[in-house]
Design a protein around this motif. Sequence first.
Motif, PDB file in Angstrom:
ATOM      1  N   PRO A   1       0.903  -1.148   0.048  1.00  0.00           N
ATOM      2  CA  PRO A   1      -0.060   0.053   0.103  1.00  0.00           C
ATOM      3  C   PRO A   1       0.894   1.460  -0.145  1.00  0.00           C
ATOM      4  CG  PRO A   1      -0.854  -1.535   1.554  1.00  0.00           C
ATOM      5  CD  PRO A   1       0.351  -2.144   1.080  1.00  0.00           C
ATOM      6  N   VAL A   2       1.718   1.363   0.848  1.00  0.00           N
ATOM      7  CA  VAL A   2       2.884   2.474   0.791  1.00  0.00           C
ATOM      8  C   VAL A   2       3.479   2.569  -0.412  1.00  0.00           C
ATOM      9  CG1 VAL A   2       4.810   3.436   1.855  1.00  0.00           C
ATOM     10  CG2 VAL A   2       3.189   1.952   3.131  1.00  0.00           C
TER      11      VAL A   2
ATOM     12  N   MET B   1       2.702  14.110  -0.367  1.00  0.00           N
ATOM     13  CA  MET B   1       2.535  13.625   1.226  1.00  0.00           C
ATOM     14  C   MET B   1       1.163  12.971   1.346  1.00  0.00           C
ATOM     15  SD  MET B   1       4.239  13.543   3.970  1.00  0.00           S
ATOM     16  CE  MET B   1       5.435  14.717   3.857  1.00  0.00           C
ATOM     17  N   PRO B   2       0.215  13.766   0.810  1.00  0.00           N
ATOM     18  CA  PRO B   2      -1.015  13.083   1.204  1.00  0.00           C
ATOM     19  C   PRO B   2      -1.329  11.481   0.782  1.00  0.00           C
ATOM     20  CG  PRO B   2      -1.592  15.304   0.329  1.00  0.00           C
ATOM     21  CD  PRO B   2      -0.117  15.115   0.257  1.00  0.00           C
ATOM     22  N   TYR B   3      -0.948  11.467  -0.233  1.00  0.00           N
ATOM     23  CA  TYR B   3      -1.005   9.932  -0.703  1.00  0.00           C
ATOM     24  C   TYR B   3       0.014   9.187   0.175  1.00  0.00           C
ATOM     25  CZ  TYR B   3      -3.257  11.590  -5.005  1.00  0.00           C
ATOM     26  OH  TYR B   3      -3.986  12.069  -6.167  1.00  0.00           O
ATOM     27  N   ALA B   4       1.099   9.739   0.358  1.00  0.00           N
ATOM     28  CA  ALA B   4       2.183   8.715   1.157  1.00  0.00           C
ATOM     29  C   ALA B   4       1.477   8.017   2.605  1.00  0.00           C
ATOM     30  CB  ALA B   4       3.607   9.537   1.328  1.00  0.00           C
ATOM     31  N   ILE B   5       0.806   9.189   3.055  1.00  0.00           N
ATOM     32  CA  ILE B   5       0.105   9.262   4.553  1.00  0.00           C
ATOM     33  C   ILE B   5      -1.202   8.098   4.447  1.00  0.00           C
ATOM     34  CG2 ILE B   5      -1.282  10.182   6.359  1.00  0.00           C
ATOM     35  CD1 ILE B   5       0.982  12.266   6.359  1.00  0.00           C
ATOM     36  N   THR B   6      -1.857   8.118   3.421  1.00  0.00           N
ATOM     37  CA  THR B   6      -3.032   7.120   3.146  1.00  0.00           C
ATOM     38  C   THR B   6      -2.215   5.744   2.944  1.00  0.00           C
ATOM     39  OG1 THR B   6      -4.089   8.837   1.729  1.00  0.00           O
ATOM     40  CG2 THR B   6      -4.874   6.752   1.514  1.00  0.00           C
ATOM     41  N   GLY B   7      -1.242   5.965   2.046  1.00  0.00           N
ATOM     42  CA  GLY B   7      -0.527   4.539   2.083  1.00  0.00           C
ATOM     43  C   GLY B   7      -0.076   3.999   3.438  1.00  0.00           C
ATOM     44  N   LEU B   8       0.391   4.824   4.040  1.00  0.00           N
ATOM     45  CA  LEU B   8       0.945   4.427   5.504  1.00  0.00           C
ATOM     46  C   LEU B   8      -0.214   3.786   6.148  1.00  0.00           C
ATOM     47  CD1 LEU B   8       3.613   7.286   6.420  1.00  0.00           C
ATOM     48  CD2 LEU B   8       3.998   4.752   6.021  1.00  0.00           C
ATOM     49  N   ARG B   9      -1.487   4.601   6.350  1.00  0.00           N
ATOM     50  CA  ARG B   9      -2.425   4.017   7.020  1.00  0.00           C
ATOM     51  C   ARG B   9      -2.765   2.791   6.635  1.00  0.00           C
ATOM     52  NH1 ARG B   9      -6.956   8.635   7.669  1.00  0.00           N
ATOM     53  NH2 ARG B   9      -7.914   6.781   8.738  1.00  0.00           N
ATOM     54  N   ILE B  10      -3.093   2.554   5.273  1.00  0.00           N
ATOM     55  CA  ILE B  10      -3.604   1.161   4.781  1.00  0.00           C
ATOM     56  C   ILE B  10      -2.419   0.455   5.059  1.00  0.00           C
ATOM     57  CG2 ILE B  10      -4.231   0.039   2.781  1.00  0.00           C
ATOM     58  CD1 ILE B  10      -4.951   2.608   1.635  1.00  0.00           C
TER      59      ILE B  10
END
Lengths: 261, 256
Positions: free
Chosen positions: A139-140, A179-188
Amino acid sequence: MRDLRSSLVRLLLGILLPALLLAAWWWSSDVAHYFTENQLPPPERLLSALRELNRQGDYSRHLLASLRRVALGFGAGAGIGLVLGTLVGLSRTLEHIVDPTLQGLRSVPSLAWVPFLLLWLGIDEGPKITLIAIGAFFPVYINLVSGIRQVDRKLVEVGEIFVLNTRERVVEIFLPAAMPYAITGLRIGLGQAWLFLVAAELIASTRGLGFLLIDGQNNLRPDLMLVSILTLALLGKSADSLLRLVESKLLGWSDTFGERR
Amino acid sequence: MSAEIEVKSVGKRFGGGPPVLAEIDLEVRAGEIVSVVGPSGCGKSTLLRILAGLDRKHEGQVLVRGRAVDGPTRTVGFMFQEPRLLPWLSVERNVVFGLDREHKNHGRNGVAELLAKVQLDGSEKLFPRELSGGMMQRTALARALAAKPAVLLLDEPFSALDAFTRMHLQELVLGLWERSQLTMVLVTHEIDEALYLSDRVVVLSERPAQVAEVIPVPIARPRDRREPALLALRGHLLEKLRLAGRKPSPPIEYEI
């Protein structure tokens, strides 16, 4: 004051459903006796199970073992995902080389890896952490690659006009914009890490929350299983909340619907 | 006075399409303000992007201070139609972004001064989403100036602003220009803006754009927007624009 009140309201709203579920659980097992104790033990049985577990310090041992695995596995998987995602996002050539293979690997179900990981890495912590890392990685990686591809061409041009070198372009434009995408990836990815944790602990382990689950199943102890499940739910939610806190700190600048307060 | 910018028979076509610009020749002297006007879609912005080195696939040659342009340099600054601020940086850090490497690392001096010049002192810590359109463009202006360019190219930078804010920004730009040796090329569709700001107004023709007319504006500054001489030139320019817009437009064919 207003902030405090609105966050209190939010807390109460969030607790509403769990409280209803708890009431239904208590009613169906304790009052109506709709389920037998072996099907669904009443809530208070969990407390005694917890006490019993902790007499020998087992509960915290399971908890810490799982936490450690998730921390290491997620750290490794997400770290590699961030680095590789950045590189592949920036380079089409690298994407052509790496991406087809990764997409293929991604479609392999997690459990399929287990026998090989055990064969290659032994039955110790290695295979478990690796499995969790695999779960956290994808996901990340995927989110960051598309995040970098989505960066506004207009901002990239600003980097050109001010004659930034490659490193500056990556650090000052591409990464913050993605960054917004990266954080979504980190959460998933973090969610995946907890899923893969249980998968890893179901097999060949002597401690951890997944082990507690399988142990409860083997010994006909649904209360232990429920202790494990509720702990996993609580930990997963807490970890996500922590990441959301990081998100709101890092993305305070964004002018989007989600940020509207 | 030597030419700061020399445009030598510049032409441009996108892909295999018809030419957008054809045989453009132009010289801009150091410290001069030149406006480029023309029918909408005639390639004004394309020409400006070529001057900036953002668009390198073209015919002919552009020289800035005698050196051929083959990409953006810090000698040439650019203000886009939209502010294009980095949304994750505060006003102050957006301006710091414009500084060269050395100043970024050492001291950031001059930033406070620049912010004061564009009247944004007190707003340093705000983020772009908290700014009005005028404040955003002023930040973008400060950022462009932070790079200390010799030439500033402006691509309809005030077109999205209301009339009041636009006039305010025009005054601001003029004030900054008077205190510096800046050479400016401004693309605009506002005739009054072009006349009020410029030393010369370049009129481009319909596609493929060519220089149809260069109109000098020999009026001393500070100018009054209602000055009769300015109004007379306005009529002249309007007539030229009307002619420029009419020239080679091909017969329109409808296909259903």
